[in-house]
Write a protein that holds these residues in place. Structure first.
Motif, PDB file in Angstrom:
ATOM      1  N   PHE A   5       0.854  -1.182   0.000  1.00 44.88           N
ATOM      2  CA  PHE A   5       0.000   0.000   0.000  1.00 44.88           C
ATOM      3  C   PHE A   5       0.892   1.235   0.000  1.00 44.88           C
ATOM      4  O   PHE A   5       1.577   1.523   0.971  1.00 44.88           O
ATOM      5  N   ARG A   7       0.484   5.166  -1.723  1.00 43.03           N
ATOM      6  CA  ARG A   7      -0.285   6.102  -2.550  1.00 43.03           C
ATOM      7  C   ARG A   7       0.502   6.645  -3.743  1.00 43.03           C
ATOM      8  O   ARG A   7      -0.085   7.103  -4.719  1.00 43.03           O
ATOM      9  N   ILE A  59      -7.540   3.564  -2.970  1.00 38.53           N
ATOM     10  CA  ILE A  59      -7.986   2.403  -2.187  1.00 38.53           C
ATOM     11  C   ILE A  59      -8.671   1.388  -3.090  1.00 38.53           C
ATOM     12  O   ILE A  59      -8.426   0.180  -2.976  1.00 38.53           O
ATOM     13  N   PHE A  62      -5.992  -0.271  -5.218  1.00 40.75           N
ATOM     14  CA  PHE A  62      -5.241  -1.220  -4.406  1.00 40.75           C
ATOM     15  C   PHE A  62      -6.055  -2.500  -4.202  1.00 40.75           C
ATOM     16  O   PHE A  62      -5.517  -3.607  -4.312  1.00 40.75           O
TER      17      PHE A  62
END
Length: 71
Positions: A5, A7, A59, A62
Motif C-alpha cells: 500500500f 499512494r 484504495i 489497491f
C-alpha cells in the motif's frame, strides 16, 4: 506477495485499470462484483470517452490489484 500500500503508486488512467482487470482474468462485471461496486462504476473507471468518467480512488485501485486471479 500482495501489493504494498503506497499512494505514490496511484495510476488512475483508464488504460492501467483495464490492464489490472485483464491481468486478473476478470470481466468488468466480475471485478465489480468482487469489489462490491456497480458495473457502471467499473465501466466509468475504464472509459476513455465517458463524459461522466470517475477517477478510481487509490484504495479501490489497491483492492483491485489485491484480488486473486480468477481460477
Amino acid at each position: 506477495m500482495p501489493p504494498k500500500f503506497d499512494r505514490r503508486l496511484h495510476k488512475p488512467a483508464h488504460e492501467n485499470i483495464r490492464r489490472i482487470i485483464a491481468s486478473k482474468g476478470l470481466t468488468n462485471a466480475q471485478a465489480a462484483k468482487r469489489l462490491g461496486v456497480s458495473v457502471r462504476t467499473v465501466n466509468s473507471w475504464c472509459s476513455e470517452t465517458d463524459s461522466n468518467r470517475r477517477q478510481i480512488s487509490y484504495i479501490a485501485q489497491f483492492a483491485l490489484e489485491s484480488l486473486e486471479e480468477k481460477k
